[in-house]
Design an enzyme around this catalytic site. Sequence first.
Site, short mmCIF file in Angstrom:
data_model
loop_
_atom_site.label_atom_id
_atom_site.label_comp_id
_atom_site.label_asym_id
_atom_site.label_seq_id
_atom_site.Cartn_x
_atom_site.Cartn_y
_atom_site.Cartn_z
N ASN A 156 2.77 -1.20 13.65
CA ASN A 156 1.44 -1.29 13.06
C ASN A 156 1.32 -0.34 11.88
OD1 ASN A 156 -1.32 -2.56 13.57
ND2 ASN A 156 -1.81 -0.42 13.15
N GLU A 164 1.76 -4.94 9.37
CA GLU A 164 1.09 -5.04 8.07
C GLU A 164 2.08 -4.80 6.92
OE1 GLU A 164 -0.12 -3.54 10.71
OE2 GLU A 164 -2.12 -4.36 11.09
N ASP A 213 -17.91 8.95 5.54
CA ASP A 213 -17.09 7.75 5.52
C ASP A 213 -17.74 6.69 4.63
OD1 ASP A 213 -15.19 5.62 6.34
OD2 ASP A 213 -14.60 7.04 7.87
MN MN Z 1 -2.55 -4.15 13.07
#
Ligand code: MN
Length: 452
Positions: A143, A206, A255
């Site tokens: 990931n 990804e 954020d």
């Molecule tokens: Mn992912």
Amino acid sequence: MSFRDFIKQMEERGEVLHVMDEVSPEFEVSAVMQSFSYNNAPIISFDNIRGYSGVKIVGNVCGTRRRLCMALGVSEEKLYDKIIEAVNKPMEPSITEDSPAKEVVEEPRLSKIPILRHFERDAGPYITSAVVSARSPDGRIENVSVHRLLVLSDNRLAIRLVPRHLFKLWSMAKEAGKDLDVAIAIGVHPAVLLAAASSPPLGVSEFGVANRLLNGNLKLVRCERVDAYAPADAEIILEARISRNELVPEGPFVDITGTYDAQRDQPVVEVVKVMRREKYFYHALLPGSPEHKLLMGLPREAAIYEAVSKVVPRVKAVNLTMGGCGWLHAVISIEKQVEGDSKNALLAAFAAHPSLKHAIVVDSDINIFNPEEVEWAIATRFQADEDLIVIRGARGSTLDPSANMETGLTTKVGLDATRPLKYPEERFERARIPISERILKIIEGLKRDKNQ
Ligand code: MN
């Protein structure tokens, strides 16, 4: 296909503004960046950083849709197709031994990296542009995602793990009694950042999405001290481990909403080695800036586009609006065929982007990038008793201060601002004035005169 290649390319196009005055990473770089937080602002290169020679800080890199399109080599019309194709057909990157990030390999001293303090009440300096990659203990799942990282000391960070994929890998490592090895890459090509912000199912790396976006040109390098891979041409790679049991308070930190996210207990990251280019670029990403919103939002726009396209005949455009934090508000324009299409579009949009809170569907004659046109559609085509959907107690974003920030429970609202088909179309037509070529020329001339 590196971060610096892209900056160079943008330099040639006149998209880079250089700051030659000496500035500090503590509040000064972020203050300048904030004053360039408007639509279509340039890339800003800080060439003279107090206390850090040989380093440049570059910000607002992916701050416009146009620059992101240039990074992917597509027109705006083809942008979503390119992202959707990459998410659906990832392509395994090649592995290389020879990485420019290995120019300097050293013991971690995070205080030697110009990590910014962004906002007044932030808990400390934060790395905001890092792509974090990890594999499951059996090596089968990889990931890659973006996480904010709070600097605790020269070799320790705190990482915010939202319960998504990296959290899952960390939990798997924890169950196996292990820390989770990670590579933390700073200064990567915009395609890698976009891919890391996309959300393919768990099990799809990804990096494969990034490699497809880069037409097969992504190369990875294996870390030397930990079992993780990073883009080989990154500016900086931190080899690190996320502790299986040590938690520390993380936050407050501004954020995407521009408000302070709450303090929570989050895992500690131990950095064991730093690989970097000798004279590196540090990518500064200002929280809540257009760059932050676009990088997070674009892959979601593409996901919404794809999902809504499955339930209505044609989707014209999707916009996660800047006012909606590039994350919480979507405006979608469609060609409605039958009554009800627009409500199905709303449901599909909420399903495609779980953090979405308010969604508006309009007809294709509305320019969804113009907030006044969207408001006009609501003013003239919307009746709350028929056109409003309210969904209580759904999961939304933990970043929304008006939602339950622990559970993320929120109320979602959908507005169908398409014209009702039961009335004649003329009733909703935007009135136009017939205009000849001659008058057009006169108007153009008048505008030129005024601007001189
Ligand atoms: Mn992912």
